[in-house]
Enzyme design. Structure first.
Site, PDB file in Angstrom:
ATOM      1  N   GLU A  25      -8.709   2.002   3.420  1.00 43.91           N
ATOM      2  CA  GLU A  25      -7.416   2.553   2.994  1.00 43.91           C
ATOM      3  C   GLU A  25      -7.562   3.204   1.622  1.00 43.91           C
ATOM      4  O   GLU A  25      -8.447   2.839   0.831  1.00 43.91           O
ATOM      5  CB  GLU A  25      -6.390   1.397   2.931  1.00 43.91           C
ATOM      6  CG  GLU A  25      -5.010   1.824   2.473  1.00 43.91           C
ATOM      7  CD  GLU A  25      -3.928   0.784   2.727  1.00 43.91           C
ATOM      8  OE1 GLU A  25      -4.258  -0.367   3.053  1.00 43.91           O
ATOM      9  OE2 GLU A  25      -2.735   1.141   2.588  1.00 43.91           O
ATOM     10  N   ASN A 172       2.486   2.195  10.754  1.00 45.94           N
ATOM     11  CA  ASN A 172       1.833   0.945  10.354  1.00 45.94           C
ATOM     12  C   ASN A 172       2.898  -0.006   9.815  1.00 45.94           C
ATOM     13  O   ASN A 172       3.746   0.400   9.015  1.00 45.94           O
ATOM     14  CB  ASN A 172       0.810   1.218   9.240  1.00 45.94           C
ATOM     15  CG  ASN A 172       0.334  -0.075   8.571  1.00 45.94           C
ATOM     16  OD1 ASN A 172      -0.441  -0.825   9.162  1.00 45.94           O
ATOM     17  ND2 ASN A 172       0.807  -0.356   7.362  1.00 45.94           N
ATOM     18  N   GLU A 173       2.837  -1.232  10.254  1.00 44.32           N
ATOM     19  CA  GLU A 173       3.783  -2.257   9.780  1.00 44.32           C
ATOM     20  C   GLU A 173       5.187  -1.662   9.681  1.00 44.32           C
ATOM     21  O   GLU A 173       5.835  -1.705   8.632  1.00 44.32           O
ATOM     22  CB  GLU A 173       3.316  -2.869   8.455  1.00 44.32           C
ATOM     23  CG  GLU A 173       2.003  -3.628   8.624  1.00 44.32           C
ATOM     24  CD  GLU A 173       1.605  -4.537   7.449  1.00 44.32           C
ATOM     25  OE1 GLU A 173       2.248  -4.501   6.393  1.00 44.32           O
ATOM     26  OE2 GLU A 173       0.627  -5.304   7.627  1.00 44.32           O
ATOM     27  N   TYR A 240      -3.401 -12.234   7.994  1.00 42.42           N
ATOM     28  CA  TYR A 240      -4.358 -12.506   6.919  1.00 42.42           C
ATOM     29  C   TYR A 240      -4.472 -14.002   6.695  1.00 42.42           C
ATOM     30  O   TYR A 240      -3.465 -14.727   6.791  1.00 42.42           O
ATOM     31  CB  TYR A 240      -3.897 -11.838   5.619  1.00 42.42           C
ATOM     32  CG  TYR A 240      -4.108 -10.337   5.628  1.00 42.42           C
ATOM     33  CD1 TYR A 240      -5.346  -9.796   5.319  1.00 42.42           C
ATOM     34  CD2 TYR A 240      -3.067  -9.463   5.963  1.00 42.42           C
ATOM     35  CE1 TYR A 240      -5.549  -8.410   5.331  1.00 42.42           C
ATOM     36  CE2 TYR A 240      -3.263  -8.083   5.980  1.00 42.42           C
ATOM     37  CZ  TYR A 240      -4.510  -7.569   5.667  1.00 42.42           C
ATOM     38  OH  TYR A 240      -4.712  -6.204   5.679  1.00 42.42           O
ATOM     39  N   GLU A 296      -5.706  -5.414  11.242  1.00 43.44           N
ATOM     40  CA  GLU A 296      -5.858  -5.931   9.878  1.00 43.44           C
ATOM     41  C   GLU A 296      -6.021  -7.428   9.958  1.00 43.44           C
ATOM     42  O   GLU A 296      -5.144  -8.129  10.483  1.00 43.44           O
ATOM     43  CB  GLU A 296      -4.654  -5.577   9.008  1.00 43.44           C
ATOM     44  CG  GLU A 296      -4.605  -4.104   8.657  1.00 43.44           C
ATOM     45  CD  GLU A 296      -3.478  -3.749   7.698  1.00 43.44           C
ATOM     46  OE1 GLU A 296      -3.104  -4.596   6.853  1.00 43.44           O
ATOM     47  OE2 GLU A 296      -2.977  -2.619   7.798  1.00 43.44           O
ATOM     48  N   GLN A 345     -10.887  -5.136   3.941  1.00 43.49           N
ATOM     49  CA  GLN A 345     -11.222  -3.751   4.190  1.00 43.49           C
ATOM     50  C   GLN A 345     -12.704  -3.532   3.906  1.00 43.49           C
ATOM     51  O   GLN A 345     -13.338  -4.397   3.308  1.00 43.49           O
ATOM     52  CB  GLN A 345     -10.353  -2.841   3.342  1.00 43.49           C
ATOM     53  CG  GLN A 345      -8.856  -2.991   3.611  1.00 43.49           C
ATOM     54  CD  GLN A 345      -8.025  -1.894   2.975  1.00 43.49           C
ATOM     55  OE1 GLN A 345      -8.512  -0.962   2.359  1.00 43.49           O
ATOM     56  NE2 GLN A 345      -6.693  -2.042   3.107  1.00 43.49           N
TER      57      GLN A 345
HETATM   58  O1  AHR Z   1      -4.684  -4.230   3.758  1.00 47.85           O
HETATM   59  C1  AHR Z   1      -3.727  -4.187   2.745  1.00 47.85           C
HETATM   60  C2  AHR Z   1      -2.316  -3.983   3.258  1.00 47.85           C
HETATM   61  O2  AHR Z   1      -1.916  -5.090   3.996  1.00 47.85           O
HETATM   62  C3  AHR Z   1      -2.117  -2.832   4.213  1.00 47.85           C
HETATM   63  O3  AHR Z   1      -1.924  -1.629   3.560  1.00 47.85           O
HETATM   64  C4  AHR Z   1      -0.869  -3.221   4.939  1.00 47.85           C
HETATM   65  O4  AHR Z   1      -0.788  -2.685   6.224  1.00 47.85           O
HETATM   66  C5  AHR Z   1      -0.903  -4.733   4.924  1.00 47.85           C
HETATM   67  O5  AHR Z   1       0.290  -5.279   4.538  1.00 47.85           O
END
Ligand code: AHR
Length: 484
Positions: A25, A172-173, A240, A296, A345
């Protein structure tokens, strides 16, 4: 003690190589410095892309790269990133530190990076602040081979030939940074936007990915699948791993024992999320045509002290190696539904493969796990009967030559004796290991080889069984030849 019984006929689908995908990103030093240094840089580069990083990444055989975001994608106007670089618009990166984005890395530079890496492109389009026309034009610019305003513009910018876009994300999101939408509204927008992602050459249809749920938002999944499943090829999921709470992320180094386990446990939640989301998907898509795209994932920890909080730069230890191994095992277990995953990432952001500091570069323990696991890519997932110790995670795949086994012992003190029983005689074994002496063992710019893959020989082979002694805090892989 663990036992794994392997029946080569209990196959449950191919492990898509795309599970080993990456994400880059416009965030912090991922693109700028991490990948792009520009053709004038003193750092060795090919067409502006740094050579050391590309060479290292080639060894983990990256199958697909997602770009340009993340949250950045829904603020990105692709036309800002084409044409002569010195004339490109400078914008503010509103999501990540409010820094100047000079747009020097745009569409052409991204495809050059894909070319150098030998990877497929996954482009994430802008729904949150972009129009249908803008998204449609981008697809035309990238993929149309003929006479049209966008194809002509691409040629005028120096690239006559179209590129291949394998995957395209529609927002995205969209429940959050991508527009704070409700699922009913987004599913209608998804249907509309995806209509104008044309398959110009008729041979390589673009795999369209809807913006899926945040973690355990099962309602989002249900509404999207109900309203739009026939229009999508995949739907994304983000999760995450956290060592504590979102508001209290905790350091990447010098953490206490309980945070070793809490981070791994949080990563293991992926299994429950995939299971529950898949059950909902099954209602609308019993044949599992639509892929769950975990685009992600990874550990999200405190930024390194003294670094910009908006840049999400964190160190990477043996604990992250455990997170990577157990999560990849979960994806492989769900090979029938998980068609792609992209760790967040690739460079200098969150759970990275590579960290850079000016001209210096190091490979992280997470990189090592991806390197050790390459033989799982596109192999056949085997459904094994497992009796595993509490802190052991494993996955077995069938390859052309025999079997590929990955084992992770995330216990802190005890070795695990893992016996694999096959339904045929097995021959030569080749092993590798990544092992830590302490929880936060990691590589640094002054000591880049503190964590390294080495040969593993601590196993016994007897006719149809292999018994491996897997030390604590380790990841082991075994290539085992099958005798015919
Ligand atoms: O990976 C960092 C961020 O986490 C991304 O931009 C977003 O999609 C997520 O909230």
């Amino acid at each position: 003690m663990s036992k794994i019984i392997v029946d080569q006929h209990r196959q449950h689908g191919q492990i898509s190589k795309y599970i080993y995908g990456q994400f880059a990103e416009h965030l912090g030093r991922c693109i700028y410095e991490g990948l792009w240094v520009g053709p004038e840089s003193d750092i060795p580069n090919v067409n502006g892309i740094r050579t050391d990083v590309v060479e290292a990444l080639k060894d983990i055989r990256i199958p697909v790269l997602r770009w340009p975001g993340g949250c950045f994608a829904d603020t990105y106007h692709w036309q800002d990133g084409i044409g002569p670089r010195d004339k490109r618009k400078k914008i503010v990166n509103t999501n990540w530190g409010g820094v100047v984005e000079n747009n020097h890395f745009g569409t052409h530079e991204f495809f050059e990076l894909c070319r150098q890496l030998g990877t497929e492109a996954y482009i994430n389009g802008n729904v949150g602040s972009g129009t249908v026309q803008e998204m449609s034009d981008w697809v035309e610019y990238m993929t149309f081979n003929g006479v049209s305003p966008m194809a002509d513009l691409r040629a005028a910018n120096g690239h006559e030939e179209p590129w291949k876009v394998k995957f395209f994300g529609v927002g995205n999101e969209s429940w959050g940074c991508g527009g704070n939408m409700r699922p009913e509204y987004y599913s209608d927008l998804y249907r509309q936007y995806q209509t104008f992602i044309h398959n110009y050459d008729g041979k390589n249809p673009i795999y369209k990915i809807a913006s899926g749920p945040n973690i355990d938002d099962y309602n989002w999944m249900d509404v999207l699948m109900k309203n739009a499943a026939p229009y999508m090829d995949g739907i994304s999921l983000h999760h995450y791993a956290l060592a504590s709470k979102w508001e209290n992320k905790r350091p990447a180094l010098s953490f206490p024992e309980n945070e070793w386990f809490s981070l791994i446990k949080s990563a293991q939640k992926m299994d429950e999320l995939i299971t529950k989301h898949s059950t909902i998907m099954d209602k609308y898509d019993p044949d599992k045509r639509v892929g769950l795209i975990v685009d992600e994932w990874g550990s999200w920890l405190d930024v390194e002290p003294g670094t910009n909080p908006g840049f999400l730069y964190q160190q990477n230890t043996m604990r992250d190696a455990m997170v990577a191994a157990v999560t990849l095992h979960i994806f492989q277990k769900h090979a029938d539904r998980v068609h792609m995953a992209n760790i967040a990432q690739m460079v200098n952001v969150l759970q990275s493969m590579i960290l850079t500091d000016g001209a210096k570069m190091i490979e992280t323990p997470t990189y090592d796990v991806f390197k050790m696991f390459v033989d799982h890519q596109d192999a056949v997932a085997l459904d094994t009967f497992d009796q595993l110790a509490d802190t052991t995670s494993a996955s077995v795949s069938k390859t052309d030559d025999g079997y590929f086994v990955s084992l992770c012992n995330y216990g802190l003190t005890a070795s695990d004796s893992v016996t694999l029983e096959f339904d045929q005689s097995v021959g030569k074994v080749t092993g590798q290991i990544l092992v830590g002496q302490k929880m936060d063992q990691h590589n640094d710019f002054d000591s880049p080889n503190e964590v390294q893959i080495v040969d593993f020989n601590d196993y016994d082979l007897a006719e149809q069984t292999v018994t491996a002694n897997v030390p604590p805090m380790s990841v082991v892989t075994l290539k085992i030849n099958g005798k015919h």
